[in-house]
Design a protein around this motif. Structure first.
Motif, mmCIF file in Angstrom:
data_model
loop_
_atom_site.group_PDB
_atom_site.id
_atom_site.type_symbol
_atom_site.label_atom_id
_atom_site.label_comp_id
_atom_site.label_asym_id
_atom_site.label_seq_id
_atom_site.Cartn_x
_atom_site.Cartn_y
_atom_site.Cartn_z
ATOM 1 N N PRO A 256 0.827 -1.216 0.000
ATOM 2 C CA PRO A 256 0.000 0.000 0.000
ATOM 3 C C PRO A 256 0.855 1.257 0.000
ATOM 4 C CG PRO A 256 0.036 -1.010 2.184
ATOM 5 C CD PRO A 256 0.743 -1.967 1.266
ATOM 6 N N SER A 257 0.372 2.301 -0.678
ATOM 7 C CA SER A 257 1.086 3.584 -0.716
ATOM 8 C C SER A 257 0.098 4.670 -1.112
ATOM 9 C CB SER A 257 2.248 3.528 -1.714
ATOM 10 O OG SER A 257 1.783 3.202 -3.008
ATOM 11 N N ARG A 258 0.413 5.905 -0.731
ATOM 12 C CA ARG A 258 -0.462 7.022 -1.088
ATOM 13 C C ARG A 258 -0.298 7.409 -2.551
ATOM 14 N NH1 ARG A 258 0.240 11.701 0.559
ATOM 15 N NH2 ARG A 258 2.403 11.532 1.251
ATOM 16 N N PHE A 259 0.844 7.022 -3.126
ATOM 17 C CA PHE A 259 1.093 7.353 -4.530
ATOM 18 C C PHE A 259 2.090 6.368 -5.119
ATOM 19 C CE2 PHE A 259 4.290 9.616 -2.069
ATOM 20 C CZ PHE A 259 5.463 9.331 -2.746
ATOM 21 N N ASP A 260 2.093 6.281 -6.432
ATOM 22 C CA ASP A 260 3.154 5.604 -7.170
ATOM 23 C C ASP A 260 3.981 6.678 -7.855
ATOM 24 O OD1 ASP A 260 2.312 3.092 -6.463
ATOM 25 O OD2 ASP A 260 1.384 2.625 -8.398
ATOM 26 N N TRP A 261 5.290 6.512 -7.821
ATOM 27 C CA TRP A 261 6.118 7.374 -8.650
ATOM 28 C C TRP A 261 5.890 7.026 -10.114
ATOM 29 C CZ3 TRP A 261 8.700 11.467 -6.818
ATOM 30 C CH2 TRP A 261 9.080 11.489 -5.478
ATOM 31 N N ARG A 262 5.853 8.038 -10.963
ATOM 32 C CA ARG A 262 5.864 7.820 -12.409
ATOM 33 C C ARG A 262 7.066 8.591 -12.963
ATOM 34 N NH1 ARG A 262 2.928 6.846 -17.203
ATOM 35 N NH2 ARG A 262 2.194 4.973 -16.114
ATOM 36 N N VAL A 263 8.010 7.860 -13.520
ATOM 37 C CA VAL A 263 9.206 8.465 -14.103
ATOM 38 C C VAL A 263 9.149 8.281 -15.616
ATOM 39 C CG1 VAL A 263 11.728 8.516 -14.133
ATOM 40 C CG2 VAL A 263 10.519 7.924 -12.012
ATOM 41 N N TYR B 158 1.832 9.874 -8.949
ATOM 42 C CA TYR B 158 0.444 9.580 -9.292
ATOM 43 C C TYR B 158 -0.271 9.186 -8.003
ATOM 44 C CZ TYR B 158 1.243 9.602 -14.383
ATOM 45 O OH TYR B 158 1.530 9.969 -15.678
ATOM 46 N N MET B 159 -1.070 10.113 -7.470
ATOM 47 C CA MET B 159 -1.722 9.909 -6.182
ATOM 48 C C MET B 159 -2.909 8.942 -6.316
ATOM 49 S SD MET B 159 0.278 11.996 -4.592
ATOM 50 C CE MET B 159 -0.457 11.961 -2.954
ATOM 51 N N MET B 160 -3.163 8.219 -5.223
ATOM 52 C CA MET B 160 -4.344 7.350 -5.205
ATOM 53 C C MET B 160 -5.570 8.190 -4.852
ATOM 54 S SD MET B 160 -2.552 4.768 -5.849
ATOM 55 C CE MET B 160 -0.884 4.133 -5.651
ATOM 56 N N PRO B 161 -6.689 8.001 -5.530
ATOM 57 C CA PRO B 161 -7.918 8.684 -5.099
ATOM 58 C C PRO B 161 -8.236 8.326 -3.650
ATOM 59 C CG PRO B 161 -8.226 7.622 -7.232
ATOM 60 C CD PRO B 161 -6.904 7.138 -6.696
ATOM 61 N N LYS B 162 -8.881 9.237 -2.936
ATOM 62 C CA LYS B 162 -9.172 9.044 -1.515
ATOM 63 C C LYS B 162 -9.860 7.700 -1.263
ATOM 64 C CE LYS B 162 -11.301 11.341 2.440
ATOM 65 N NZ LYS B 162 -12.107 12.503 2.887
ATOM 66 N N GLY B 163 -9.278 6.927 -0.347
ATOM 67 C CA GLY B 163 -9.856 5.646 0.023
ATOM 68 C C GLY B 163 -9.586 4.525 -0.957
ATOM 69 N N PHE C 245 -13.367 5.590 -15.504
ATOM 70 C CA PHE C 245 -12.462 5.474 -14.367
ATOM 71 C C PHE C 245 -12.382 6.798 -13.599
ATOM 72 C CE2 PHE C 245 -11.369 1.651 -16.352
ATOM 73 C CZ PHE C 245 -10.515 0.923 -15.535
ATOM 74 N N ILE C 246 -12.068 6.694 -12.302
ATOM 75 C CA ILE C 246 -11.701 7.856 -11.495
ATOM 76 C C ILE C 246 -10.175 7.833 -11.377
ATOM 77 C CG2 ILE C 246 -11.861 8.946 -9.229
ATOM 78 C CD1 ILE C 246 -14.456 7.338 -8.813
#
Length: 292
Positions: free
Chosen positions: A176-183, A196-201, A215-216
């Motif tokens: 789990p993570s709040r975001f994935d890096w995109r390079v 790339y942030m995860m939508p809330k929840g 998609f959201i």
């Protein structure tokens, strides 16, 4: 002067951010002294008239964009994305085998075929990775066919659906993570860096709306590439080096200061005000690469 064809589909102009980015590519090419024409499906016979081809449409090997790539490649044109990169990025099993072979830091992953799909094997997977785990169909894009399962019942339900698409499925440890890096990487150099942030929840960047095909998507937070962690950039470059020398978007998770690759994507998104927000030379670098 280089004659550049940009293969697109109508959906590439659906969202203003992508449409503006495409127009910026065209303006940049023309300012650099090149021609830049959008071509659609009905323009494939025109490909030999160009020096290079830039593909912006979805590059699944079953789609028209792959035919464009293969045709341009066989004609000796410069092409982004090239057909070899498309095939490697489309097949997660092929890609992860390359990561293993060349020791690219990656999410713990195993592959499961239909003959191994039984109670004891599922138990061993949960013992190895814990609960939940992530199941992917080998051929995925835009977060489709990627689901999280927490028990044997849901594992079986998802696996059966994905086995209709392939003899194998991919099973990964859930991180789990709040975001994935995109390079973003082009020709072995870092082009841009985003979170790339995860939508809330939610647990992934793109989530299907309940009961709908759309998609959201989470927010995109962009950093200047010079300010991004060096180890992150080195990990992205190593992952791309086993795929090719084209244009890629590398998804990476940060875990306790270490970086593990989720996947390398060909044909990465470039939207106005997102990937190009901090490094304005993204367009110029890609056009220059196409014109070399």
């Amino acid at each position: 002067m280089t004659r550049i064809a940009c293969f697109v589909e109508k959906y590439n102009f659906t969202y203003s951010d992508e449409a503006e980015a495409l127009q910026t590519f065209r303006r940049t090419a023309e300012q650099m002294g090149h021609t830049f024409d959008f071509i659609f499906r009905n323009g494939l016979s025109e490909i030999p008239k160009y020096n290079s081809v830039f593909i912006r449409a979805t590059t699944d090997p079953l789609y028209t964009a792959y035919i464009v790539s293969k045709t341009a490649w066989e004609l000796g044109l410069k092409v982004v994305d090239d057909p070899i990169s498309i095939r490697i990025c489309a097949n997660k099993i092929h890609q992860y085998r390359l990561f293993e072979k060349f020791e690219v830091p990656r999410i713990p992953t195993i592959f499961l075929n239909k003959d191994e799909f039984h109670h004891r094997q599922i138990e061993e997977i949960f013992e190895l990775f814990g609960k939940p785990v992530v199941i992917k169909a080998p051929y995925t894009s835009f977060s489709k066919y990627v689901e999280k399962v927490s028990c044997e019942t849901s594992f079986r339900e998802v696996a059966k659906r994905f086995f209709r698409r392939s003899d194998y499925i991919v099973v990964q440890k859930f991180m789990p993570s709040r975001f994935d890096w995109r390079v973003g990487v082009l020709n072995g150099e870092v082009l841009y860096v985003c979170k790339y942030m995860m939508p809330k929840g939610k647990w992934k960047h793109g989530v299907k709306r309940r009961g709908k095909p759309s998609f959201i998507w989470g927010r995109t937070v962009t950093l200047k590439r010079d300010n991004a962690p060096q180890k992150l950039k080195e990990t992205a470059l190593k992952a791309c080096s086993v795929v090719g020398k084209g244009l890629y978007g590398v998804d990476i998770k940060e875990v306790n200061g270490d970086y593990v690759v989720v996947e390398v994507n060909d044909n990465p998104s470039i939207y106005k005000g997102q990937e190009d927000l901090r490094d304005k030379d993204v367009y110029e670098k890609i056009i220059r690469f196409l014109a070399e």
